[in-house]
Scaffold this motif. Structure first.
Motif, PDB file in Angstrom:
ATOM      1  N   ARG A   1      -2.597   9.204  -0.532  1.00 53.65           N
ATOM      2  CA  ARG A   1      -1.286   9.814  -0.302  1.00 53.65           C
ATOM      3  C   ARG A   1      -0.862   9.732   1.155  1.00 53.65           C
ATOM      4  O   ARG A   1       0.313   9.597   1.460  1.00 53.65           O
ATOM      5  N   VAL A   2      -1.822   9.822   2.071  1.00 49.11           N
ATOM      6  CA  VAL A   2      -1.471   9.836   3.493  1.00 49.11           C
ATOM      7  C   VAL A   2      -0.812   8.521   3.903  1.00 49.11           C
ATOM      8  O   VAL A   2       0.004   8.492   4.835  1.00 49.11           O
ATOM      9  N   PHE A   3      -1.128   7.424   3.195  1.00 42.57           N
ATOM     10  CA  PHE A   3      -0.572   6.129   3.570  1.00 42.57           C
ATOM     11  C   PHE A   3       0.852   5.930   3.046  1.00 42.57           C
ATOM     12  O   PHE A   3       1.455   4.897   3.282  1.00 42.57           O
TER      13      PHE A   3
ATOM     14  N   ASN B   1       1.736   7.917  -6.153  1.00 44.84           N
ATOM     15  CA  ASN B   1       0.877   9.106  -6.286  1.00 44.84           C
ATOM     16  C   ASN B   1      -0.083   8.985  -7.466  1.00 44.84           C
ATOM     17  O   ASN B   1      -0.385   9.958  -8.153  1.00 44.84           O
ATOM     18  N   ILE B   2      -0.578   7.774  -7.706  1.00 37.52           N
ATOM     19  CA  ILE B   2      -1.552   7.604  -8.780  1.00 37.52           C
ATOM     20  C   ILE B   2      -2.979   7.616  -8.237  1.00 37.52           C
ATOM     21  O   ILE B   2      -3.924   7.783  -9.011  1.00 37.52           O
TER      22      ILE B   2
ATOM     23  N   ALA C   1      -2.991  11.015 -10.809  1.00 32.59           N
ATOM     24  CA  ALA C   1      -1.859  11.720 -11.416  1.00 32.59           C
ATOM     25  C   ALA C   1      -1.492  11.042 -12.736  1.00 32.59           C
ATOM     26  O   ALA C   1      -1.531   9.825 -12.863  1.00 32.59           O
ATOM     27  N   GLU C   2      -1.123  11.860 -13.715  1.00 29.67           N
ATOM     28  CA  GLU C   2      -0.739  11.309 -15.004  1.00 29.67           C
ATOM     29  C   GLU C   2       0.687  10.775 -14.933  1.00 29.67           C
ATOM     30  O   GLU C   2       1.603  11.480 -14.545  1.00 29.67           O
TER      31      GLU C   2
ATOM     32  N   LEU D   1       0.830  -1.207   0.000  1.00 22.89           N
ATOM     33  CA  LEU D   1       0.000   0.000   0.000  1.00 22.89           C
ATOM     34  C   LEU D   1       0.865   1.257   0.000  1.00 22.89           C
ATOM     35  O   LEU D   1       0.541   2.252  -0.668  1.00 22.89           O
ATOM     36  N   GLN D   2       1.977   1.221   0.729  1.00 23.58           N
ATOM     37  CA  GLN D   2       2.880   2.375   0.755  1.00 23.58           C
ATOM     38  C   GLN D   2       3.484   2.620  -0.630  1.00 23.58           C
ATOM     39  O   GLN D   2       3.616   3.772  -1.062  1.00 23.58           O
TER      40      GLN D   2
END
Length: 1172
Positions: A607-609, A601-602, A721-722, A594-595
């Protein structure tokens, strides 16, 4: 032959400014440079100096000999070329090899091969996100020497795969699967599942050996092969599967604890037989939650403890499996004593044998006088294997057993009993007949049961008057309904875990060799163990014991444990620790997966994880993993959790196979796996098996898993995110696009398929802002997201100097397209003249069959007031170019007044003025506009013009019929235009137009004259200056002028006036010539010329055109003054370019008084048809 000298200059990484912290690949070792020079060069630089390759210090900064200046910027190394403005006096050879002088100016963007190889050799294979973490920790301190990984195939891949594949299903459910499905179908289940993982491993090996795979395992491989959308969706599915696997292992451990190790520790004790199931589930929930909490704390405290215990857990698994094999071999000579009590052919629960008697009643043989304690009695049971002995000196007494009380009303011999109990006899069979017993014949075939059925042995006799068994009797019942599909879903998790080797790729010495060999060997080993176990279980254990999931018939023993040697406790203890270890491994791997997804960043909300503790441990990801695993534990049933994680793993394996098949079929240049034993057919076969297993095991779980993956895919597609990872889906899109374009080339599109494919021409101002953004708004309303849209602009200038401006303009257009939600492409052309650039764009835009057929351009505002005629001349030239290219043309006038996408029209009409037929564009455009929410509520009116000789009534009927066949709803009106004399207003308007054109022409001529006069003054001043200094070598004058100067210089002062006169005559532009030119060419420069312009008579053709424009404008304004938009035929420009200004005036007159006008000019082909 010149000798060669090698000069080796060692350079430490710390000596490179800016590279000590930002270049991890240079910190591990010092680098040297070998320089080659001829003997002559050595002799010239014999002393140790700059030329000999030593360190050169300039300006107090240390420079490395083989590199250019390195400047520390914003954390990145920036290379500045030493060949540009190199004023430090440093020898260039100290920076670049003399043999590469041709390439020295490009060294900053195209490094030497030696530099590239040096960086590749020092590549550090770190976990995703770990590199940034290490860099953050190493600020201000010296980087520690990186220790290269040394794990081989056996320790790094083979054993971890074994540990992850062998698990709870082997010990708790495989015997039950064999008993229910039979040996043949059991072998089929195991073979299908093992084939699935083997084919997936082959595909995974091909992907893993196609370049360096950092840690991240299957997620990294899928995302880089199939793109961020598929990668994120499948990565999250793999994460959920791993998380639920942790829950399944914990439930398995708790089941072993509560049923086989310490049953007395149960918190909820059933008071009735009906409540036994719910009580067990509640116990599993309580103990499972406690176990999950403890395991999560252990993972949070430190992964190193989990890794240290891994070898212990693996040893438990291996010892347990070996004990099964040894026990199976021993059973051939000495079967273990595990008897099963049977009533007729029904299996009795061993927990009901409180007195250990499998009989209805026993004979009491007192050794002492009657009345002594029961402990002094000898029991001989009826139908028991013990033969009773009688002593005639004692009196034998019959007594009922504990089983009697379960089937009868009381313990008395004359009590009322169950019919089946009365008509059937008790018997005992061997639960483990042994390898040589021949029991394999009974276990070949399937024996599926429904929930609540009693486990029966068909080879035993049974009463014909049997009543349905109830759970009030001490039988062994089936707890769930079994089927082939259910067993597939339950067994499949036992073959998962093949990704353990690829997950450890960062720790392997040679990952590209170890991953394929270790993974495939592990799958072969486990497949052999599973297949042999199916055979051994079917050959050694009785069928009723195999179908007894929890071992109730053998007094609560673990079924596989009854076969183990030397004791069942070997399996019980070993399986408990192995399931605990597997649960810890899942809780360790899932948060890291998961990290890795979060750090890519997709998926924005994850993001918090990506954050964690200071040492990089994923704290937040671990918390989420524990919460999701708790959901699995609350389900509390191993048989319900197993199909869930089967779905997620199967989907992950499906996409691994798809990635390999796609890359192989597309033959992308970068697809060069070291593992060569793969083929796209194998990958497709694996994909089909995965898909089939998903729906075989549980079709509703499969649909849910696909919906979850689909939702994640669409979320990433729209909000993620692309990323550009060079994935296979992009290659597939390219191949599909190429195939479609080649198909489109076969011929022009049919009229039924025609839709406007737009080329929108936008103009940018000096600040690179779009002047008329509403043009793009109108295009989006017209397209409604369908078809092709190309947005283009022309930038005046030279491409070599304006490339940056073109990129900036392209970004501006892209942002505007995103804002207006226009799906399409943008194109910027740099040209010296905008007119030429527009012509080139109209000719060359598009590709193959995907070319534009309609051009949208804005109306040139304030063209009358503009002294520069280029704006409207460019406009008219574009109209001519589109006409020559047989393209349709749309010109919105007053575009700033058009509604935006957030301003829907609640009422009103779209008016179409159909004056001439040009392919039906005027019919199609309103229909397309009304597909958009802005124009949806507007009605449609069609006006056509009838002359005096036309039958207006018949025209209206024909037009209504035509619209009916076109399936277009609109109001129809025929406007009659009577023949009338040309009014004085028309003459006046035409006269004003022509006079204005004449004046503008004279003004432009006067402007050119002024420029020529300025040139004349400059030339005369230049000549006077040259004469005064006596120069005779000026190249700015012609030969005649030079000769006159020579004469004046040699002839003295007497000839100076004559020379001046000749110079004045010889000049290109003189005062007399200027006056003469004005008199002949400029009619308005003199009062006579002005009077001539006032006495001009208008051209008759212009008067007729003006008359038509005025009359049409009167009719249109009268009928459509309240319309939301007016669509109007656009007349073509005149063939003679001299009448261009008059053409613009005609268009102005035609559209006067109308708020929103769309001038439409067809491309010459039919775009609408009445046929289906």
């Amino acid at each position: 032959m010149a000798s060669v000298r090698f000069t080796v200059t060692p350079t430490k990484a710390e000596d490179l400014p800016g590279l000590s912290d930002t270049s991890p690949d240079m910190s591990s070792r010092s680098s040297g440079r070998v320089r080659f020079g001829s003997k002559e060069s050595v002799n010239r630089s014999e002393p140790f100096s700059e030329g000999s390759g030593g360190m050169t210090t300039t300006g107090g900064g240390a420079e490395t000999p083989d590199r250019c200046n390195t400047e520390q910027g914003d954390g990145n190394s920036k290379i500045s070329s030493v060949y540009i403005n190199n004023t430090h006096g440093v020898d260039d050879d100290d920076f670049y090899d003399r043999n590469l002088a041709l390439f020295e100016e490009e060294m900053d963007t195209r490094p030497k091969v030696s530099s590239l190889l040096s960086r590749l050799a020092n590549y550090t294979n770190l976990t995703q996100g770990a590199k940034e973490h290490e860099e953050a920790e190493s600020i201000g301190e010296k980087r520690k020497t990186y220790k290269s990984p040394q794990m081989g195939t056996f320790m790094g891949v083979y054993l971890p795969c074994l540990q992850n594949i062998f698990g709870v299903i082997l010990f708790l459910r495989l015997t039950w699967v064999v008993g229910s499905a039979g040996m043949l179908q059991g072998l089929c289940i195991v073979f299908i599942c093992c084939c699935c993982t083997m084919l997936t491993a082959i595909s995974m090996s091909a992907i893993a050996t196609n370049g360096v795979v950092p840690a991240g395992g299957s997620y990294f491989m899928i995302s880089r092969s199939l793109g961020p959308e598929f990668g994120g969706a499948v990565g999250l599915c793999f994460y959920l599967g791993t998380t639920f696997a942790g829950a399944m292992y914990i439930l398995g451990a708790i089941e072993i604890l509560l049923m086989y190790i310490a049953p007395w520790t149960a918190i909820f004790v059933p008071s009735e037989p009906d409540s036994e199931g719910p009580a067990m589930l509640n116990n599993m929930r309580i103990y499972g939650s406690i176990c999950l909490l403890l395991m999560s704390l252990l993972v949070f405290v430190g992964v190193k403890y989990v890794n240290k215990l891994a070898s212990v857990f693996l040893a438990c698994v291996i010892v347990s499996i070996l004990s099964i094999y040894i026990g199976a071999l021993v059973s051939a000579f000495k079967p273990p004593d595990f008897s099963v009590c049977m009533l007729g052919n029904r299996t009795i629960n061993g927990h009901a044998l409180h007195d250990n008697h499998c009989a209805k009643k026993t004979l009491l043989l007192p050794k002492e006088p009657i009345g002594s304690e029961d402990s002094n009695l000898t029991f001989a049971g009826e139908n028991s294997t013990v033969v009773p002995t009688f002593d005639p000196s004692h009196v034998a007494v019959e007594r009922t057993t504990s089983l009697w009380r379960h089937f009868c009303d009381s313990a008395d011999l004359n009590s009322s009993c169950d019919d089946y109990f009365s008509q059937s006899k008790f018997s005992q069979i061997a639960g483990i007949p042994g390898l040589a017993s021949g029991i394999i014949a009974e276990n070949l075939w399937s024996f599926y049961l429904s929930k609540g059925d009693v486990l029966e042995k068909t080879s035993l006799n049974s009463s014909h008057a049997a009543h349905p068994a109830t759970n009030q009797r001490p039988y062994v019942f089936a707890d769930i309904t079994t089927s082939f599909t259910l067993l597939v879903g339950i067994f499949f998790p036992s073959v998962t875990g093949i990704m353990a080797g690829s997950n450890r790729s960062g720790d392997l010495k040679d990952a590209q060799r170890s991953i394929p060999i270790g993974t495939i060997l592990a799958i072969l080993t486990t497949s052999l163990v599973y297949l042999s176990s199916v055979v051994l279980f079917g050959a050694c254990i009785d069928g009723v014991v195999l179908r007894d999931k929890f071992g109730d018939s053998v007094k609560g023993n673990l079924v596989v444990g009854t076969l183990a040697w030397p004791s069942p406790w070997v399996i019980v203890i070993g399986s408990f620790f192995s399931t605990c270890g597997a649960g810890l491994q899942s809780l360790t791997g899932a948060p890291r997966l998961l990290q890795a997804i979060a750090k890519d960043n997709i998926i924005p909300f994850l993001r918090v994880f990506g954050h964690g503790k200071a040492n990089g441990e994923p704290t937040w990801a671990l918390l989420l993993t524990a919460l999701i695993a708790e959901l699995g534990i609350l389900i509390a049933s191993l048989d319900l959790v197993a199909p869930i994680l089967s779905m997620f793993f199967l989907m992950c394996y499906l996409f691994v196979n798809l990635a390999c098949a796609l890359q192989t079929l597309l033959r992308t240049p970068n697809w060069r796996p070291r593992f060569s034993y793969y083929h796209w057919t194998l990958s497709f076969l694996g994909m089909i098996i995965c898909l089939a297993l998903m729906f075989i095991s549980s079709w509703y779980y499969a649909i849910v898993a696909m919906v979850i993956a689909g939702m994640i895919y669409k979320y990433i597609e729209y909000h993620g995110a692309e990323k550009e990872w060079g994935d296979g889906i992009r290659g597939l899109s390219l191949s599909a696009a190429r195939y479609a374009l080649l198909r489109l080339e076969e011929g022009p599109p049919h009229t039924k398929n025609w839709r406007p494919q737009l080329l929108v021409l936008l103009k940018l101002d000096e600040d690179a802002h779009v002047k008329s953004p509403r043009l793009l708004t109108f295009a989006s309303q017209l397209k409604a997201g369908k078809g092709l849209t190309i947005v283009g602009t022309v930038i005046p200038g030279n491409f070599l100097h304006s490339y940056g401006e073109a990129l900036a303009a392209e970004q501006t257009l892209k942002h505007l397209m995103d804002k207006e939600r226009v799906k399409g492409f943008c194109q910027c052309i740099v040209a010296q003249k905008p007119r030429d650039g527009i012509s080139h764009m109209i000719q060359s835009s598009g590709l193959g069959g995907m070319k534009h057929n309609t051009v949208v351009m804005g109306w040139p505002h304030a063209w009358r007031q503009s002294e520069d005629p280029q704006s409207w001349k460019t406009f008219i030239n574009t109209v001519r170019v589109t006409t020559a290219a047989h393209l349709a043309l749309l010109v919105p006038k007053n575009i700033s007044l058009f509604p935006s996408n957030s301003e829907p029209c609640t009422e009103g009409y779209i008016d179409v003025w159909w004056i001439v037929h040009d392919g039906g564009m005027l019919m199609l455009l309103p229909f397309l506009l009304r597909q958009h929410k802005v124009w949806r509520k507007c009605g449609m009116r069609i006006f056509t013009v009838a002359q005096m000789e036309d039958n207006s009534i018949q025209m209206k009927k024909d037009l209504a019929t035509f619209l009916y066949h076109l399936r277009i709803e609109a109001e129809v009106e025929v406007v009659e235009m009577h023949d009338s004399d040309i009014s004085a207003y028309t003459y006046e308007r035409t006269l004003m137009m022509e006079q204005r054109s004449q004046m503008l022409r004279q003004m432009r001529l006067s402007k050119s004259d002024r420029e020529k006069e300025a040139q004349l003054v400059k030339d005369r001043n230049s000549m006077l200056r040259l004469t005064s200094i006596g120069s005779d070598d000026d190249d700015d004058t012609d030969g005649g002028g030079g000769g006159e100067r020579d004469k004046s210089a040699s002839g003295g002062g007497g000839a100076s006036s004559s020379a001046e006169h000749h110079r004045r005559v010889q000049m290109t532009w003189t005062k007399e010539k200027t006056l003469q030119y004005r008199a002949t060419h400029s009619g308005c420069s003199t009062p006579e010329g002005f009077r001539d312009m006032l006495s001009i008579r208008p051209d008759h053709s212009n008067v007729r055109r003006m008359h038509t424009a005025i009359k049409l404008n009167e009719v249109i304004v009268n009928k459509s003054h309240d319309a939301r938009i007016v669509l109007l035929n656009m007349p073509g420009p005149p063939r003679n370019p001299d009448g261009d200004e008059n053409y613009m005036e005609f268009l102005e007159v035609l559209t006067e008084g109308l708020e929103r006008v769309l001038l439409v000019r067809g491309g010459g082909s039919e775009v609408i048809t009445i046929y289906s």
